[in-house]
Design a protein around this motif. Structure first.
Motif: not given
Length: 273
Positions: A144, A154, A158, A170-171, A174
């Motif tokens: 990303q 968002a 995500s 995932a955090r 991003w």
């Protein structure tokens, strides 16, 4: 059907949608998304089609997301070229067309397979994420870029991603905007299979033939069941789209876009004050 930005073929029970902008690493415009939507709707209603493949032209990229060269404070430019045949879509913001494409991929009662032949970045990464299955070339790269170029997803990009790879990963994807190899993607459950580049198409065709040998009603029911658990994300994605369209009009978002186009590091420091 006549298209400008995609190639659309149907054969042996399969429909293939290929983003055909290899000189732009298959970055998409509103035109591209509208044509993909039109092709997918055709595949949905064609009773001879049982499985859909989405890929990118060439061997460098699946898709690197929205074409930054046509983005301004007003969002992404609409196309003046030949329309996709879907009345009114040419006036929608790119974020809305992208959201519609994602929802069709999820809703169409047929398996959708992403054939990832290179970079799957940004909005292109999100497209592969929502596909039912993903097969990647060993040379594929995933990641990303939103927080770096003044953008974000968002919604599915995500919230649904977190269902696949877990919250922490995932955090990381991003927040840090790193790139991951195909093997990295396989380990985190982001793709189903990784094969040598020369075997990619053959492997996808074999997977599609297996799907075509199975009950279409059973597959449709299973897809609906899998989707039911995450259907609320569509509401989140819709709200996120409104926020994104507003965000594109800010100086903060434009700093990310301009830095990308000028090939320099963005300076977001003043926006923290």
């Amino acid at each position: 059907m006549k298209f400008q930005d995609i190639l659309y073929t149907k054969y042996d029970g399969k429909a293939r949608v290929t983003i055909n902008r290899p000189n732009k690493l298959n970055a998409f415009t509103n035109q591209t998304l509208q044509e993909m939507i039109s092709a997918l709707l055709d595949a949905w209603t064609d009773k001879n089609i049982g499985v859909i493949i989405i890929t990118g032209a060439g061997d460098r990229a699946f898709s690197v997301g929205g074409d930054q060269s046509i983005r301004s404070k007003d969002g992404y430019a609409t196309s003046n070229s030949e329309k996709s045949g879907l009345e009114g879509l040419e006036n929608l913001p790119l974020a809305n067309n992208h959201a519609m494409l994602l929802q069709i991929i999820r809703t169409i009662p047929k398996p959708v397979v992403a054939m990832v032949n290179g970079y799957a970045i940004g909005g292109g990464h999100v497209i592969h994420v929502v596909c039912d299955l993903s097969v990647a070339s060993e040379k594929a790269k995933f990641g990303q870029v939103g927080p770096r170029v003044g953008s974000f997803d968002a919604g599915y990009g995500s919230a649904y991603l977190a269902r696949i790879v877990g919250e922490k990963k995932a955090r990381e994807i991003w927040y840090l905007c790193q790139q991951y190899t195909a093997e990295d993607a396989l380990k985190m459950g982001l793709v189903n299979k990784v094969v040598p580049p020369e075997n990619l198409e053959e492997e996808v065709e074999k997977m599609c033939d297996t799907l075509l040998s199975h009950s279409p009603t059973a597959l449709a029911a299973l897809k609906a069941s899998f989707n039911a658990d995450t259907e609320a994300i569509w509401g989140i994605h819709s709200i996120a789209g409104i926020a994104l369209n507003l965000y594109y009009g800010t100086d903060e978002a434009m700093e990310g876009r301009n830095a990308f186009m000028e090939k320099r590091k963005p300076d977001f420091s003043k926006f923290r004050k």
